[in-house]
Scaffold this motif. Sequence first.
Motif, PDB file in Angstrom:
ATOM      1  N   TYR A  76     -41.002 -13.699  12.716  1.00 27.12           N
ATOM      2  CA  TYR A  76     -40.353 -13.166  11.525  1.00 27.12           C
ATOM      3  C   TYR A  76     -39.477 -11.969  11.891  1.00 27.12           C
ATOM      4  O   TYR A  76     -39.936 -11.053  12.581  1.00 27.12           O
ATOM      5  CB  TYR A  76     -41.397 -12.706  10.510  1.00 27.12           C
ATOM      6  CG  TYR A  76     -42.374 -13.775  10.138  1.00 27.12           C
ATOM      7  CD1 TYR A  76     -41.993 -14.837   9.314  1.00 27.12           C
ATOM      8  CD2 TYR A  76     -43.676 -13.763  10.626  1.00 27.12           C
ATOM      9  CE1 TYR A  76     -42.885 -15.842   8.982  1.00 27.12           C
ATOM     10  CE2 TYR A  76     -44.572 -14.766  10.296  1.00 27.12           C
ATOM     11  CZ  TYR A  76     -44.174 -15.799   9.480  1.00 27.12           C
ATOM     12  OH  TYR A  76     -45.046 -16.793   9.162  1.00 27.12           O
TER      13      TYR A  76
ATOM     14  N   ILE B 255     -44.263  -2.834   6.750  1.00 28.03           N
ATOM     15  CA  ILE B 255     -43.218  -3.762   7.189  1.00 28.03           C
ATOM     16  C   ILE B 255     -43.197  -3.783   8.705  1.00 28.03           C
ATOM     17  O   ILE B 255     -43.128  -2.729   9.337  1.00 28.03           O
ATOM     18  CB  ILE B 255     -41.833  -3.357   6.632  1.00 28.03           C
ATOM     19  CG1 ILE B 255     -41.846  -3.419   5.099  1.00 28.03           C
ATOM     20  CG2 ILE B 255     -40.739  -4.274   7.190  1.00 28.03           C
ATOM     21  CD1 ILE B 255     -40.529  -2.988   4.442  1.00 28.03           C
TER      22      ILE B 255
ATOM     23  N   ALA C 229     -33.729  -9.895   8.334  1.00 27.07           N
ATOM     24  CA  ALA C 229     -33.748  -8.790   9.315  1.00 27.07           C
ATOM     25  C   ALA C 229     -32.502  -7.920   9.129  1.00 27.07           C
ATOM     26  O   ALA C 229     -31.536  -8.329   8.480  1.00 27.07           O
ATOM     27  CB  ALA C 229     -33.795  -9.335  10.720  1.00 27.07           C
TER      28      ALA C 229
ATOM     29  N   THR D 294     -41.224  -5.490  12.110  1.00 27.73           N
ATOM     30  CA  THR D 294     -39.975  -6.131  12.509  1.00 27.73           C
ATOM     31  C   THR D 294     -40.195  -6.872  13.820  1.00 27.73           C
ATOM     32  O   THR D 294     -41.021  -6.471  14.639  1.00 27.73           O
ATOM     33  CB  THR D 294     -38.822  -5.108  12.611  1.00 27.73           C
ATOM     34  OG1 THR D 294     -37.602  -5.803  12.819  1.00 27.73           O
ATOM     35  CG2 THR D 294     -39.036  -4.124  13.741  1.00 27.73           C
ATOM     36  N   GLU D 295     -39.470  -7.988  13.992  1.00 27.35           N
ATOM     37  CA  GLU D 295     -39.627  -8.842  15.180  1.00 27.35           C
ATOM     38  C   GLU D 295     -41.113  -9.157  15.404  1.00 27.35           C
ATOM     39  O   GLU D 295     -41.685  -8.845  16.459  1.00 27.35           O
ATOM     40  CB  GLU D 295     -39.008  -8.178  16.419  1.00 27.35           C
ATOM     41  CG  GLU D 295     -37.524  -7.941  16.292  1.00 27.35           C
ATOM     42  CD  GLU D 295     -36.756  -9.231  15.976  1.00 27.35           C
ATOM     43  OE1 GLU D 295     -37.202 -10.312  16.410  1.00 27.35           O
ATOM     44  OE2 GLU D 295     -35.725  -9.155  15.286  1.00 27.35           O
TER      45      GLU D 295
ATOM     46  N   GLN E 180     -41.389 -12.465   3.558  1.00 26.40           N
ATOM     47  CA  GLN E 180     -40.409 -12.435   4.648  1.00 26.40           C
ATOM     48  C   GLN E 180     -39.087 -11.912   4.107  1.00 26.40           C
ATOM     49  O   GLN E 180     -38.584 -12.399   3.077  1.00 26.40           O
ATOM     50  CB  GLN E 180     -40.158 -13.850   5.159  1.00 26.40           C
ATOM     51  CG  GLN E 180     -41.109 -14.325   6.210  1.00 26.40           C
ATOM     52  CD  GLN E 180     -40.717 -15.732   6.631  1.00 26.40           C
ATOM     53  OE1 GLN E 180     -41.333 -16.678   6.129  1.00 26.40           O
ATOM     54  NE2 GLN E 180     -39.737 -15.878   7.493  1.00 26.40           N
TER      55      GLN E 180
ATOM     56  N   LEU F 110     -42.151  -0.693  10.929  1.00 25.13           N
ATOM     57  CA  LEU F 110     -41.043   0.120  10.446  1.00 25.13           C
ATOM     58  C   LEU F 110     -41.529   1.212   9.511  1.00 25.13           C
ATOM     59  O   LEU F 110     -40.992   2.312   9.481  1.00 25.13           O
ATOM     60  CB  LEU F 110     -40.034  -0.762   9.689  1.00 25.13           C
ATOM     61  CG  LEU F 110     -39.211  -1.713  10.528  1.00 25.13           C
ATOM     62  CD1 LEU F 110     -38.198  -2.424   9.635  1.00 25.13           C
ATOM     63  CD2 LEU F 110     -38.491  -0.947  11.637  1.00 25.13           C
TER      64      LEU F 110
ATOM     65  N   ASN G 203     -38.291  -9.695   9.681  1.00 21.32           N
ATOM     66  CA  ASN G 203     -38.920  -8.601   8.940  1.00 21.32           C
ATOM     67  C   ASN G 203     -39.984  -9.203   8.048  1.00 21.32           C
ATOM     68  O   ASN G 203     -39.701 -10.147   7.299  1.00 21.32           O
ATOM     69  CB  ASN G 203     -37.913  -7.878   8.034  1.00 21.32           C
ATOM     70  CG  ASN G 203     -37.109  -6.820   8.747  1.00 21.32           C
ATOM     71  OD1 ASN G 203     -37.659  -6.025   9.495  1.00 21.32           O
ATOM     72  ND2 ASN G 203     -35.804  -6.818   8.504  1.00 21.32           N
TER      73      ASN G 203
END
Lengths: 77, 77, 77, 77, 77, 77, 77
Positions: free
Chosen positions: B60, B44, A77, B46-47, A74, B35, B62
């Motif tokens: 999470y 990776i 962000a 995101t959200e 993790q 991403l 990222n």
Amino acid sequence: MVEPSKKPLNILVRYRNSVIRIKLKNDYEYVGRMLICDSYMNLILTEADEYKGNDPSAHYGNIFIRGNNILYIQLRA
Amino acid sequence: MVEPSKKPLNILVRYRNSVIRIKLKNDYEYVGRMLICDSYMNLILTEADEYKGNDPSAHYGNIFIRGNNILYIQLRA
Amino acid sequence: MVEPSKKPLNILVRYRNSVIRIKLKNDYEYVGRMLICDSYMNLILTEADEYKGNDPSAHYGNIFIRGNNILYIQLRA
Amino acid sequence: MVEPSKKPLNILVRYRNSVIRIKLKNDYEYVGRMLICDSYMNLILTEADEYKGNDPSAHYGNIFIRGNNILYIQLRA
Amino acid sequence: MVEPSKKPLNILVRYRNSVIRIKLKNDYEYVGRMLICDSYMNLILTEADEYKGNDPSAHYGNIFIRGNNILYIQLRA
Amino acid sequence: MVEPSKKPLNILVRYRNSVIRIKLKNDYEYVGRMLICDSYMNLILTEADEYKGNDPSAHYGNIFIRGNNILYIQLRA
Amino acid sequence: MVEPSKKPLNILVRYRNSVIRIKLKNDYEYVGRMLICDSYMNLILTEADEYKGNDPSAHYGNIFIRGNNILYIQLRA
């Protein structure tokens, strides 16, 4: 595939000196500041707490995690 | 075997910035916007929401997923 | 060992746009039209049905399967 | 170590178009005529019967078996 | 590390045409005359008996064993 | 990283003709004189005793152990 | 990715002759002075204690641990 600067491992490197949370394949989690990493995802965390479920189970000054045990990381962000 | 532009990993790259759903070998699933990815299928999101079965179990900002844990990835048709 | 055109992976490539049935090491099966594959047996199926035993358990518009999870692939005779 | 023509994989190639019996790590067995194989022991069987124990459990017109799942192959003496 | 003629795999080659006993990771054992082997420890046994515990459970005219399943090989002293 | 003569595998080579104790991932242990080893940790023991727990369970004149099964090796101090 | 001197394995090398604590994938732990290591994380500990849980279960004068069994290594801060 993509230009080198845009690979996941290059983004991971940018998190040096940041706090990350690592989940291993054995379900243990480690939260600490990443000092360093390499292309195998071997990495060293400093001031790391170990979790199995919700409660911290141990604290490590420096811990070297072998990359092939990692499930995910993790990142802020 | 086939021309480079027609390999599965090159198609996966085209889904950057799209929402994908990843199933890992441990049965956990992650849904989020990709991403970035590399040829090991490290990527990776995101959200990202984590699922074990039907209910989301975590969110999470990222998350860096190590490619060798992946079973399959659902892509928009 | 054998001439390139006669290797199993080259035969697999010929099934692009054909319906194949894939069995994974975790016993799940996926039936769908193969859009593309590479030398690791990474492949993308479109309009794929998932089976665990005899009943379909899910449908996917596009699914990218990581090759190292594959046990075998049924091809039309 | 030994001259190329005397390696096990070169002997396996000679069994193209012969009936072989393959045992996988998950204990399933497949008996069929080998159309083709490569140096990873990926191979295609035609008119193959699947066995789990003594009874045939399925029949496949063409089946592509991923080599890394193989435990052993029985060859005609 | 050591001169080539003194490596374990070079010694194994000298046992061609000798009877060896192989134990696999799944606890099965195979006793037969080794026809041939390669650097992955892939090997072919002829007139091989299979054991699970003390009793022979099967006999094979020729059996090709995939090297990565091998735990150890007993060689004549 | 370090000069070649100072690598663990180079130290292991120095134990040729010495008695070592090997523990495998399946918990079996083998005590015998090491005849030879290579960089994969494949090695041959002579006059080897096998232990599962405290009692010897078998004796082998020569046993070739595949290196990837090894957990650790005890060396004389 | 990063300059060589800043890779995790180069930092590990600096702990030669220091006491480290190693956790293996099978949950055993080994505490001892590291004599030497290589890029596979193969390493030799001297005067090592073995732990399974909190109590020491064995002592080894010299123990060669195969790197691929390692989960993590605790280093002095």
